[in-house]
Scaffold this active site. Structure first.
Site, PDB file in Angstrom:
ATOM      1  N   HIS A  46       0.830  -1.204   0.000  1.00 22.22           N
ATOM      2  CA  HIS A  46       0.000   0.000   0.000  1.00 22.22           C
ATOM      3  C   HIS A  46       0.865   1.255   0.000  1.00 22.22           C
ATOM      4  O   HIS A  46       0.578   2.227  -0.711  1.00 22.22           O
ATOM      5  CB  HIS A  46      -0.918  -0.018   1.231  1.00 22.22           C
ATOM      6  CG  HIS A  46      -1.694   1.239   1.426  1.00 22.22           C
ATOM      7  ND1 HIS A  46      -1.377   2.163   2.405  1.00 22.22           N
ATOM      8  CD2 HIS A  46      -2.772   1.730   0.767  1.00 22.22           C
ATOM      9  CE1 HIS A  46      -2.217   3.161   2.351  1.00 22.22           C
ATOM     10  NE2 HIS A  46      -3.075   2.939   1.381  1.00 22.22           N
ATOM     11  N   GLU A  49       2.269   2.004  -3.421  1.00 25.03           N
ATOM     12  CA  GLU A  49       1.247   2.662  -4.250  1.00 25.03           C
ATOM     13  C   GLU A  49       1.234   4.167  -3.995  1.00 25.03           C
ATOM     14  O   GLU A  49       1.216   4.978  -4.937  1.00 25.03           O
ATOM     15  CB  GLU A  49      -0.116   2.057  -3.952  1.00 25.03           C
ATOM     16  CG  GLU A  49      -1.285   2.791  -4.591  1.00 25.03           C
ATOM     17  CD  GLU A  49      -2.472   2.935  -3.647  1.00 25.03           C
ATOM     18  OE1 GLU A  49      -2.947   4.068  -3.471  1.00 25.03           O
ATOM     19  OE2 GLU A  49      -2.919   1.911  -3.094  1.00 25.03           O
ATOM     20  N   HIS A  50       1.270   4.576  -2.737  1.00 22.62           N
ATOM     21  CA  HIS A  50       1.273   5.999  -2.403  1.00 22.62           C
ATOM     22  C   HIS A  50       2.491   6.705  -2.983  1.00 22.62           C
ATOM     23  O   HIS A  50       2.386   7.811  -3.524  1.00 22.62           O
ATOM     24  CB  HIS A  50       1.262   6.173  -0.881  1.00 22.62           C
ATOM     25  CG  HIS A  50      -0.094   6.161  -0.275  1.00 22.62           C
ATOM     26  ND1 HIS A  50      -0.581   7.181   0.505  1.00 22.62           N
ATOM     27  CD2 HIS A  50      -1.099   5.237  -0.334  1.00 22.62           C
ATOM     28  CE1 HIS A  50      -1.802   6.904   0.911  1.00 22.62           C
ATOM     29  NE2 HIS A  50      -2.138   5.713   0.418  1.00 22.62           N
ATOM     30  N   GLU A 119       4.864  11.153   3.416  1.00 23.65           N
ATOM     31  CA  GLU A 119       3.809  10.190   3.125  1.00 23.65           C
ATOM     32  C   GLU A 119       3.607   9.215   4.273  1.00 23.65           C
ATOM     33  O   GLU A 119       2.492   8.701   4.467  1.00 23.65           O
ATOM     34  CB  GLU A 119       4.121   9.452   1.828  1.00 23.65           C
ATOM     35  CG  GLU A 119       2.909   8.856   1.148  1.00 23.65           C
ATOM     36  CD  GLU A 119       1.858   9.901   0.783  1.00 23.65           C
ATOM     37  OE1 GLU A 119       0.675   9.546   0.732  1.00 23.65           O
ATOM     38  OE2 GLU A 119       2.241  11.076   0.561  1.00 23.65           O
ATOM     39  N   GLU A 126      -4.074   7.652   8.158  1.00 27.89           N
ATOM     40  CA  GLU A 126      -5.058   6.754   7.548  1.00 27.89           C
ATOM     41  C   GLU A 126      -5.321   5.555   8.456  1.00 27.89           C
ATOM     42  O   GLU A 126      -6.465   5.111   8.602  1.00 27.89           O
ATOM     43  CB  GLU A 126      -4.537   6.291   6.190  1.00 27.89           C
ATOM     44  CG  GLU A 126      -5.571   5.687   5.277  1.00 27.89           C
ATOM     45  CD  GLU A 126      -5.037   5.387   3.890  1.00 27.89           C
ATOM     46  OE1 GLU A 126      -5.726   4.652   3.152  1.00 27.89           O
ATOM     47  OE2 GLU A 126      -3.940   5.863   3.536  1.00 27.89           O
TER      48      GLU A 126
END
Length: 206
Positions: A46, A49-50, A119, A126
């Site tokens: 994940h 991907e960011h 990030e 999140e």
């Protein structure tokens, strides 16, 4: 009509032409999801991907966003247990430009260390938001219980500890191991000619 082409290196290209519409959805699907996360790097699929959206050698992150907005398009990505997909949706007349942006971020992402640190904070937030949202959190708890002692039971986001420890080499190692040509499918649906898409892709993914 559905058509497919396999490049010499194993990258698969699949299209479904729908001439009655004026739009195209173009996606890059990778056979790598959270089930492939190493135990010491939960959430790396994940997080990778960011990081793809944080700029390339040609474009900054803000330039990527501005160029897609100028086309009136949508650029996004998603990581699941089984796969990761990067996709763009635009009018058919903007396919070349949108494809250039999508392929650029996928193939030439710079993985800037400063952006990586920023990030990490986004993903940590999140994780906290998911834990504060009962219908999301219970899904993670169910998977953890049902897939006990399996990589399918871990959260797609990872944990606060693993995400906080991520470095550039973790992302690079994950890409090297799982983003191989034979695990990549580029697909498009809409008003698109298969041969045209193959021409757009072949020289970039060789």
């Amino acid at each position: 009509m559905v058509k497919s082409t396999v490049l010499d290196n194993g990258v698969r290209i699949i299209t479904e032409t729908m001439p009655e519409v004026r739009s195209v959805s173009l996606g890059i699907w990778v056979n790598a999801g959270s089930r492939h996360d190493p135990p010491e790097s939960l959430g790396i699929a994940h997080f990778t991907e960011h990081m793809m959206f944080k700029g390339t050698s040609k474009r900054s992150a803000s330039q990527i966003a501005r160029e897609i907005d100028a086309l009136g398009g949508l650029l996004n990505a998603q990581t699941s247990k089984e796969y990761t997909v990067y996709y763009v949706k635009v009018l058919d007349e903007h396919l070349d430009k949108a494809g250039d942006i999508l392929f650029d971020l996928f193939l030439q992402s710079s993985m800037d260390p400063d952006e990586l640190e920023k990030e990490k904070k986004v993903v940590l937030q999140e994780i906290r938001m998911t834990e504060d949202t009962p219908d999301d959190h219970i899904t993670d708890l169910f998977a953890e219980t049902f897939f006990h002692n399996s990589s399918l039971g871990t959260s797609i986001l990872g944990t606060s500890d693993t995400v906080a420890a991520f470095k550039k080499e973790h992302v690079a190692d994950f890409i090297d191991q799982f983003y191989s040509p034979s695990d990549i499918v580029v697909s498009a649906v809409g008003n698109v000619e298969h041969s045209r898409l193959v021409d757009l892709i072949a020289h970039r993914f060789d």
